[in-house]
Design a protein around this motif. Structure first.
Motif, PDB file in Angstrom:
ATOM      1  N   LEU A 205       0.864  -1.182   0.000  1.00 30.89           N
ATOM      2  CA  LEU A 205       0.000   0.000   0.000  1.00 30.89           C
ATOM      3  C   LEU A 205       0.896   1.226   0.000  1.00 30.89           C
ATOM      4  N   GLY A 206       0.673   2.112  -0.932  1.00 35.55           N
ATOM      5  CA  GLY A 206       1.449   3.335  -0.985  1.00 35.55           C
ATOM      6  C   GLY A 206       0.625   4.511  -0.496  1.00 35.55           C
ATOM      7  N   VAL A 207       1.265   5.393   0.241  1.00 39.66           N
ATOM      8  CA  VAL A 207       0.599   6.622   0.683  1.00 39.66           C
ATOM      9  C   VAL A 207       1.428   7.796   0.167  1.00 39.66           C
ATOM     10  N   ALA A 208       0.897   8.469  -0.828  1.00 42.35           N
ATOM     11  CA  ALA A 208       1.612   9.598  -1.426  1.00 42.35           C
ATOM     12  C   ALA A 208       1.386  10.854  -0.590  1.00 42.35           C
ATOM     13  N   MET A 209       2.455  11.546  -0.298  1.00 42.72           N
ATOM     14  CA  MET A 209       2.365  12.724   0.565  1.00 42.72           C
ATOM     15  C   MET A 209       2.537  14.031  -0.222  1.00 42.72           C
ATOM     16  N   ASP A 210       2.271  13.979  -1.492  1.00 46.67           N
ATOM     17  CA  ASP A 210       2.358  15.197  -2.310  1.00 46.67           C
ATOM     18  C   ASP A 210       1.227  16.164  -1.956  1.00 46.67           C
ATOM     19  N   ASP A 211       1.570  17.411  -1.739  1.00 48.59           N
ATOM     20  CA  ASP A 211       0.552  18.424  -1.448  1.00 48.59           C
ATOM     21  C   ASP A 211      -0.420  18.587  -2.620  1.00 48.59           C
ATOM     22  N   GLU A 212       0.080  18.369  -3.827  1.00 54.85           N
ATOM     23  CA  GLU A 212      -0.760  18.578  -5.017  1.00 54.85           C
ATOM     24  C   GLU A 212      -1.716  17.414  -5.252  1.00 54.85           C
ATOM     25  N   GLY A 213      -1.560  16.350  -4.491  1.00 56.63           N
ATOM     26  CA  GLY A 213      -2.500  15.232  -4.556  1.00 56.63           C
ATOM     27  C   GLY A 213      -2.485  14.492  -5.881  1.00 56.63           C
ATOM     28  N   TRP A 214      -3.691  14.047  -6.267  1.00 45.69           N
ATOM     29  CA  TRP A 214      -3.806  13.191  -7.444  1.00 45.69           C
ATOM     30  C   TRP A 214      -3.320  13.847  -8.720  1.00 45.69           C
ATOM     31  N   GLU A 215      -3.346  15.168  -8.757  1.00 49.55           N
ATOM     32  CA  GLU A 215      -2.907  15.879  -9.963  1.00 49.55           C
ATOM     33  C   GLU A 215      -1.498  15.462 -10.372  1.00 49.55           C
ATOM     34  N   VAL A 216      -0.646  15.229  -9.397  1.00 47.00           N
ATOM     35  CA  VAL A 216       0.722  14.815  -9.724  1.00 47.00           C
ATOM     36  C   VAL A 216       0.930  13.312  -9.509  1.00 47.00           C
ATOM     37  N   VAL A 217       0.115  12.734  -8.632  1.00 42.73           N
ATOM     38  CA  VAL A 217       0.325  11.318  -8.297  1.00 42.73           C
ATOM     39  C   VAL A 217      -0.177  10.400  -9.408  1.00 42.73           C
TER      40      VAL A 217
ATOM     41  N   PHE B 265       2.145   9.944 -12.353  1.00 42.15           N
ATOM     42  CA  PHE B 265       3.318   9.167 -11.953  1.00 42.15           C
ATOM     43  C   PHE B 265       2.989   7.668 -11.901  1.00 42.15           C
ATOM     44  N   LEU B 266       1.845   7.346 -11.312  1.00 45.84           N
ATOM     45  CA  LEU B 266       1.438   5.940 -11.217  1.00 45.84           C
ATOM     46  C   LEU B 266       1.280   5.329 -12.598  1.00 45.84           C
ATOM     47  N   ALA B 267       0.703   6.133 -13.504  1.00 42.60           N
ATOM     48  CA  ALA B 267       0.498   5.634 -14.865  1.00 42.60           C
ATOM     49  C   ALA B 267       1.830   5.450 -15.579  1.00 42.60           C
ATOM     50  N   GLU B 268       2.728   6.383 -15.374  1.00 44.57           N
ATOM     51  CA  GLU B 268       4.033   6.326 -16.041  1.00 44.57           C
ATOM     52  C   GLU B 268       4.805   5.072 -15.626  1.00 44.57           C
ATOM     53  N   LEU B 269       4.751   4.762 -14.348  1.00 42.54           N
ATOM     54  CA  LEU B 269       5.491   3.592 -13.863  1.00 42.54           C
ATOM     55  C   LEU B 269       4.693   2.292 -13.958  1.00 42.54           C
ATOM     56  N   GLY B 270       3.393   2.412 -14.144  1.00 46.14           N
ATOM     57  CA  GLY B 270       2.568   1.215 -14.154  1.00 46.14           C
ATOM     58  C   GLY B 270       2.512   0.563 -12.784  1.00 46.14           C
ATOM     59  N   VAL B 271       2.356   1.372 -11.772  1.00 47.73           N
ATOM     60  CA  VAL B 271       2.353   0.855 -10.398  1.00 47.73           C
ATOM     61  C   VAL B 271       1.202  -0.136 -10.232  1.00 47.73           C
ATOM     62  N   ASN B 272       1.524  -1.300  -9.693  1.00 51.66           N
ATOM     63  CA  ASN B 272       0.572  -2.413  -9.655  1.00 51.66           C
ATOM     64  C   ASN B 272      -0.013  -2.663  -8.268  1.00 51.66           C
ATOM     65  N   TYR B 273       0.073  -1.673  -7.411  1.00 57.00           N
ATOM     66  CA  TYR B 273      -0.529  -1.820  -6.090  1.00 57.00           C
ATOM     67  C   TYR B 273      -1.325  -0.563  -5.750  1.00 57.00           C
ATOM     68  N   ARG B 274      -2.116  -0.666  -4.707  1.00 53.98           N
ATOM     69  CA  ARG B 274      -3.005   0.454  -4.366  1.00 53.98           C
ATOM     70  C   ARG B 274      -2.209   1.604  -3.755  1.00 53.98           C
ATOM     71  N   VAL B 275      -2.528   2.773  -4.213  1.00 51.32           N
ATOM     72  CA  VAL B 275      -1.892   3.987  -3.705  1.00 51.32           C
ATOM     73  C   VAL B 275      -2.984   4.955  -3.285  1.00 51.32           C
ATOM     74  N   MET B 276      -2.787   5.546  -2.141  1.00 54.68           N
ATOM     75  CA  MET B 276      -3.705   6.557  -1.644  1.00 54.68           C
ATOM     76  C   MET B 276      -2.941   7.879  -1.500  1.00 54.68           C
ATOM     77  N   VAL B 277      -3.666   8.972  -1.460  1.00 63.90           N
ATOM     78  CA  VAL B 277      -3.032  10.246  -1.125  1.00 63.90           C
ATOM     79  C   VAL B 277      -3.206  10.458   0.372  1.00 63.90           C
ATOM     80  N   GLY B 278      -2.089  10.683   1.038  1.00 64.32           N
ATOM     81  CA  GLY B 278      -2.119  10.830   2.487  1.00 64.32           C
ATOM     82  C   GLY B 278      -2.512  12.216   2.928  1.00 64.32           C
ATOM     83  N   ASP B 279      -2.743  12.344   4.195  1.00 59.73           N
ATOM     84  CA  ASP B 279      -3.059  13.642   4.780  1.00 59.73           C
ATOM     85  C   ASP B 279      -2.316  13.769   6.110  1.00 59.73           C
ATOM     86  N   ASP B 280      -2.456  14.940   6.714  1.00 60.17           N
ATOM     87  CA  ASP B 280      -1.727  15.192   7.951  1.00 60.17           C
ATOM     88  C   ASP B 280      -2.103  14.205   9.047  1.00 60.17           C
TER      89      ASP B 280
END
Lengths: 129, 196
Positions: free
Chosen positions: B100-112, B115-130
């Motif tokens: 499980l990935g938790v992305a901590m980018d402030d810009e959220g899904w817009e940048v995440v 990236f996931l598509a570019e790498l073809g990430v094969n697991y679940r990724v969420m955008v994290g929060d504080d």
């Protein structure tokens, strides 16, 4: 935040501000032109110039350093360096003191860890004569 | 026109404390060894949404070995580890393992998402929060990766770029550990076998 240095400048005069920055040993920040698109650049922007105009920032030359986490050397800054900012005092500036305010955005890493981008307040105090 | 030269004083906190928050100045990359079972603490549950908008609870994965990776797109060391996790996911998915990935980018899904598509990430990724970060001790330094055992307890924490072998060995040890026995002891949630 310490007291900003104060300078006296005449209307219409060109002034140059040197903003010293120190990065802790073992860390680096990306330069203003990172070598990879995904890296967040060092960037100083002005939010209020007061009676000053311009505010063009000259960044120091970056170093190319190789880290385990990157295939190619990265364009970084580390240790002590300065940003140099060029202003001009407005021709119609009122006499007296003022402060130009800005934000310095940076993103730091060490050899195996990175830290979220942060923004620091920057101020330049001036005195129009 | 005369040129003046003057200095603007940056605060000492800016100049010297750039990286003090949450990292204490230095970050140690910890060794691969797993904590003894009795020393493990329950991984805090969270509720986040994945890239498809589906709600993810960590507790959904009770009964599986989980790598929980806090990362960001701007983090070079994180980008090294992600392909390792993709490989671990590919090889161990059918053995009761999930990344499980938790992305901590402030810009959220817009940048995440790109990236996931570019790498073809094969697991679940969420955008994290504080809140999620706080539950896991702040997670100011990235990558920070938690190895979670089948009972939902944290067996190891890696702060910073670790070695691929460390992750592979840790996951293998946890996968080979006996499956937990369901119980309803006081103060402990009922252990569910297998993800929902």
């Amino acid at each position: 935040m310490g007291e900003p240095a104060k300078v006296a400048a005449a209307r219409g005069a060109a002034v140059e501000a040197r903003i010293p920055v120190t990065v802790d040993a073992g860390f680096h920040v990306n330069s203003n032109h990172p070598s990879e698109d995904y890296l967040i650049p060092l960037k100083l922007t002005w939010t209020s110039l007061g009676a000053l105009e311009g505010g063009e920032v000259a960044y120091p030359p970056a170093k190319a350093e190789k880290y385990e986490f990157a295939d190619k050397p990265l364009s970084v800054l580390s240790g002590a360096f300065s940003l140099t900012v060029s202003f001009k005092v407005a021709a119609n500036a009122p006499s007296g003191p003022g402060v130009a305010s800005g934000k310095l955005r940076y993103q730091a890493c060490n050899s195996n860890t990175c830290f979220p981008p942060k923004t620091a307040d920057v101020s330049v105090a001036y005195q129009v004569q | 026109m005369s040129a003046f030269r003057f200095s603007a004083i940056l605060s000492t906190a800016l100049a010297l404390g750039l990286f003090s928050a949450g990292c204490g100045g230095t970050v140690e990359v910890k060794a691969a060894s797993l904590k003894a079972e009795k020393e493990r603490k329950t991984a805090p549950d969270f509720t986040l949404k994945d890239a498809d908008g589906k709600v993810v609870h960590l507790s959904d994965y009770r009964g599986k070995v989980v790598i929980l990776d806090f990362w960001a797109t701007w983090c070079g060391p994180c980008r090294i580890e992600i392909p390792w996790f993709m490989d671990l996911q590919r090889r161990n998915r059918d053995r009761g393992f999930e990344v499980l990935g938790v992305a901590m980018d402030d810009e959220g899904w817009e940048v995440v998402k790109p990236f996931l598509a570019e790498l073809g990430v094969n697991y679940r990724v969420m955008v994290g929060d504080d809140l999620t970060a706080q539950m896991y001790g702040g997670v100011d330094a990235l990558p920070t990766t938690f190895l979670i055992d089948k009972t939902g307890k944290i067996a190891a924490v890696h702060v910073g770029l670790a070695s691929r072998k460390d992750f592979e060995n840790g996951v293998e040890q946890l996968l080979q550990a006996p499956a937990p026995v369901a119980s309803a002891g006081a103060g402990e949630p009922v252990v569910s076998l297998g993800a929902k």
